[in-house]
Design an enzyme around this catalytic site. Structure first.
Site, mmCIF file in Angstrom:
data_model
loop_
_atom_site.group_PDB
_atom_site.id
_atom_site.type_symbol
_atom_site.label_atom_id
_atom_site.label_comp_id
_atom_site.label_asym_id
_atom_site.label_seq_id
_atom_site.Cartn_x
_atom_site.Cartn_y
_atom_site.Cartn_z
ATOM 1 N N GLY A 46 0.343 -6.070 -6.174
ATOM 2 C CA GLY A 46 0.500 -4.644 -6.450
ATOM 3 C C GLY A 46 1.274 -4.442 -7.735
ATOM 4 N N GLN A 51 6.871 0.065 -13.334
ATOM 5 C CA GLN A 51 7.220 -1.326 -13.697
ATOM 6 C C GLN A 51 6.766 -1.696 -15.107
ATOM 7 O OE1 GLN A 51 5.454 -2.711 -9.765
ATOM 8 N NE2 GLN A 51 7.013 -4.259 -10.096
ATOM 9 N N CYS A 92 8.793 -8.920 -5.493
ATOM 10 C CA CYS A 92 8.591 -7.891 -6.521
ATOM 11 C C CYS A 92 8.477 -8.570 -7.878
ATOM 12 C CB CYS A 92 9.771 -6.914 -6.506
ATOM 13 S SG CYS A 92 9.581 -5.562 -7.677
ATOM 14 N N LEU A 93 7.466 -8.168 -8.638
ATOM 15 C CA LEU A 93 7.283 -8.760 -9.965
ATOM 16 C C LEU A 93 8.434 -8.380 -10.900
ATOM 17 C CD1 LEU A 93 3.442 -8.117 -10.347
ATOM 18 C CD2 LEU A 93 4.590 -10.238 -9.677
ATOM 19 N N HIS A 134 6.053 -0.121 -0.777
ATOM 20 C CA HIS A 134 6.865 -0.776 -1.807
ATOM 21 C C HIS A 134 6.560 -0.160 -3.185
ATOM 22 C CE1 HIS A 134 8.529 -4.595 -3.732
ATOM 23 N NE2 HIS A 134 7.812 -4.087 -4.719
ATOM 24 N N GLU A 135 5.260 0.025 -3.478
ATOM 25 C CA GLU A 135 4.875 0.575 -4.791
ATOM 26 C C GLU A 135 5.271 2.039 -4.910
ATOM 27 O OE1 GLU A 135 4.244 -1.637 -6.784
ATOM 28 O OE2 GLU A 135 3.571 -3.216 -5.438
ATOM 29 N N HIS A 138 8.750 2.375 -6.000
ATOM 30 C CA HIS A 138 8.930 2.235 -7.457
ATOM 31 C C HIS A 138 8.759 3.591 -8.144
ATOM 32 C CE1 HIS A 138 9.441 -2.028 -8.175
ATOM 33 N NE2 HIS A 138 8.346 -2.358 -7.524
#
Ligand code: K1U
Ligand code: ZN
Length: 168
Positions: A46, A51, A92-93, A134-135, A138
């Protein structure tokens, strides 16, 4: 298409609140393609526009192993969340190498716009539900580590700052 640089925690830009997309046009569709390429290359399942330092409500997700099931959510809203919750491991990236367990609603119903600007709704559970939540965090300036204890957060911040210094 282009690879976009991913912001790393604790970059303050990860705290910005994304604005709704007013019109789903060619600019937005190009951003979606660039975000998808960035997510696949990372690799991740994702990515939220926040991000990549774009503060608009856009998410891409692909939880397939074959990278052929791209889901795009523009201006997503959770319209229903199950009372049952589930503990699941998250990564998480923007926080590379850190994984921890968070409790979130097990099933959700989401309303969003697709790449043509049409409204759709979908139900999600399992990894998809975790990933969407999660996204969406963000997009409101939250990173999953914000839910962890202060001690864990300060350890993660030190680790990330050390990594940044080493890669500079
Ligand atoms: O938001 C992000 O940085 C993407 C994140 C999504 C996510 C994964 C798991 C639980 C919650 C949210 C990631 O993709 S982290 C990397 C990852 O999980 C993964 C990487 C390669 C293959 C499979 C998974
Ligand atoms: Zn993330």
């Amino acid at each position: 298409m282009a690879l976009l640089p991913i912001l790393h925690y604790p970059d303050p830009r990860l705290k910005k609140v994304a604005k709704p997309v007013a019109v789903v046009d060619e600019r937005v569709r190009k951003l979606v393609l660039d975000m998808a390429e960035t997510m696949y290359e990372a690799p991740g399942v994702g990515l939220a526009a926040t991000q990549v330092d774009v503060h608009e409500q856009i998410i891409v997700i692909d939880i397939s192993e074959t990278h052929d099931d791209l889901r795009v959510f523009i201006n997503p809203k959770i319209v229903e969340a199950s009372p049952e919750t589930k503990l699941a491991e998250e990564g998480c990236l923007s926080v590379p190498g850190i994984y921890d367990y968070l409790e979130r609603p097990q099933r959700i119903r989401v309303q969003a716009l697709d790449v043509n600007g049409a409204t759709f709704e979908c139900e999600a559970d399992g990894l998809l539900a975790v990933c969407i939540q999660h996204e969406m965090d963000h997009l409101t300036g939250r990173v999953f580590v914000d839910y962890l204890s202060q001690l864990k957060q300060s350890r993660i911040k030190s680790k990330m700052r050390k990594l940044e210094r080493e890669s500079a």
